[in-house]
Design an enzyme around this catalytic site. Sequence first.
Site, PDB file in Angstrom:
ATOM      1  N   CYS A  77       0.827  -1.208   0.000  1.00 12.16           N
ATOM      2  CA  CYS A  77       0.000   0.000   0.000  1.00 12.16           C
ATOM      3  C   CYS A  77       0.871   1.273   0.000  1.00 12.16           C
ATOM      4  CB  CYS A  77      -0.981  -0.058   1.174  1.00 12.16           C
ATOM      5  SG  CYS A  77      -2.414   0.973   0.907  1.00 12.16           S
ATOM      6  N   ILE A 137      -7.236  -0.648   2.000  1.00 10.37           N
ATOM      7  CA  ILE A 137      -7.553   0.480   2.884  1.00 10.37           C
ATOM      8  C   ILE A 137      -7.034   1.765   2.251  1.00 10.37           C
ATOM      9  CG2 ILE A 137      -7.278   1.466   5.182  1.00 10.37           C
ATOM     10  CD1 ILE A 137      -6.648  -1.417   6.158  1.00 10.37           C
ATOM     11  N   HIS A 174      -3.067  -5.214   1.808  1.00 10.26           N
ATOM     12  CA  HIS A 174      -2.311  -5.386   3.067  1.00 10.26           C
ATOM     13  C   HIS A 174      -2.256  -6.840   3.540  1.00 10.26           C
ATOM     14  CE1 HIS A 174      -1.938  -1.157   4.415  1.00 10.26           C
ATOM     15  NE2 HIS A 174      -3.054  -0.975   3.742  1.00 10.26           N
ATOM     16  N   GLU A 176      -0.364  -8.135   5.558  1.00  9.97           N
ATOM     17  CA  GLU A 176       0.007  -8.162   6.981  1.00  9.97           C
ATOM     18  C   GLU A 176      -1.207  -8.007   7.896  1.00  9.97           C
ATOM     19  OE1 GLU A 176       0.405  -5.783   4.867  1.00  9.97           O
ATOM     20  OE2 GLU A 176       0.243  -3.796   5.776  1.00  9.97           O
TER      21      GLU A 176
HETATM   22  N1  GLN Z   1      -3.650   6.360   1.324  1.00  9.84           N
HETATM   23  C1  GLN Z   1      -2.299   6.083   1.737  1.00  9.84           C
HETATM   24  C2  GLN Z   1      -1.294   6.852   0.867  1.00  9.84           C
HETATM   25  O1  GLN Z   1      -1.668   7.373  -0.168  1.00  9.84           O
HETATM   26  C3  GLN Z   1      -1.986   4.608   1.694  1.00  9.84           C
HETATM   27  C4  GLN Z   1      -2.938   3.873   2.617  1.00  9.84           C
HETATM   28  C5  GLN Z   1      -2.392   2.605   3.185  1.00  9.84           C
HETATM   29  O2  GLN Z   1      -1.187   2.361   3.227  1.00  9.84           O
HETATM   30  N2  GLN Z   1      -3.304   1.821   3.702  1.00  9.84           N
HETATM   31  O3  GLN Z   1      -0.172   6.941   1.237  1.00  9.84           O
END
Ligand code: GLN
Length: 195
Positions: A77, A137, A174, A176
């Site tokens: 992410c 997320i 994710h 994890e």
């Molecule tokens: N929205 C976050 C970003 O742009 C990433 C979100 C996450 O790691 N769950 O950095």
Amino acid sequence: MKIGILAIQGDFAEHIVMLKRLGVETTEVRLPAHLEGLDGLIIPGGESTTIGKLAVDFGMMEPLRKFGKSHAIWGTCAGAIFLSKDAHRDQPLLGLMDIIIQRNAFGRQVDSFEADLDIEQLKQATNTTAPYHAVFIRAPIIESVHGEAKVLCALPDGRIVAAIQGKLLATSFHPELTTDDRFHRYFQQLITPNS
Ligand code: GLN
């Protein structure tokens, strides 16, 4: 095998729990010296702008780029964003992976979701058949892959959510945050084939 987790912001603790479960030696990485002796590195989810700014402050940008030229790095992410060469924003990026990212591509926090993905390479590497249940997320999408970077997984509508470039791995979800350890095992194999 020793895997470091970039531990300057984000959900690094969850990666450590997963690796310990797999019996892998881990260490938290905050400074350039912490990269010594590592076989691979994970960059966790969190906020990519914050991770980038702190990496600059801690003098980590060049050491991380150098490390990634010869070692495996996996970004989940925000970590995937940090690995990319372009995120359409002015923020520090490692530029190690030849991928272009669109941040927060699925909307706001409330638009977070979970999805079952069919990831052939993951199934093959772990000798399993079950789909992979992925948690997104405020996730980015990988808008495009270039050069040596290849698509590892796309959603049914074609949006790319995982890419691989040699020993570099980017997932917009994710692993994890689940109990499915297949991605962590897959990453171990990127470090040491046939492990
Ligand atoms: N929205 C976050 C970003 O742009 C990433 C979100 C996450 O790691 N769950 O950095």
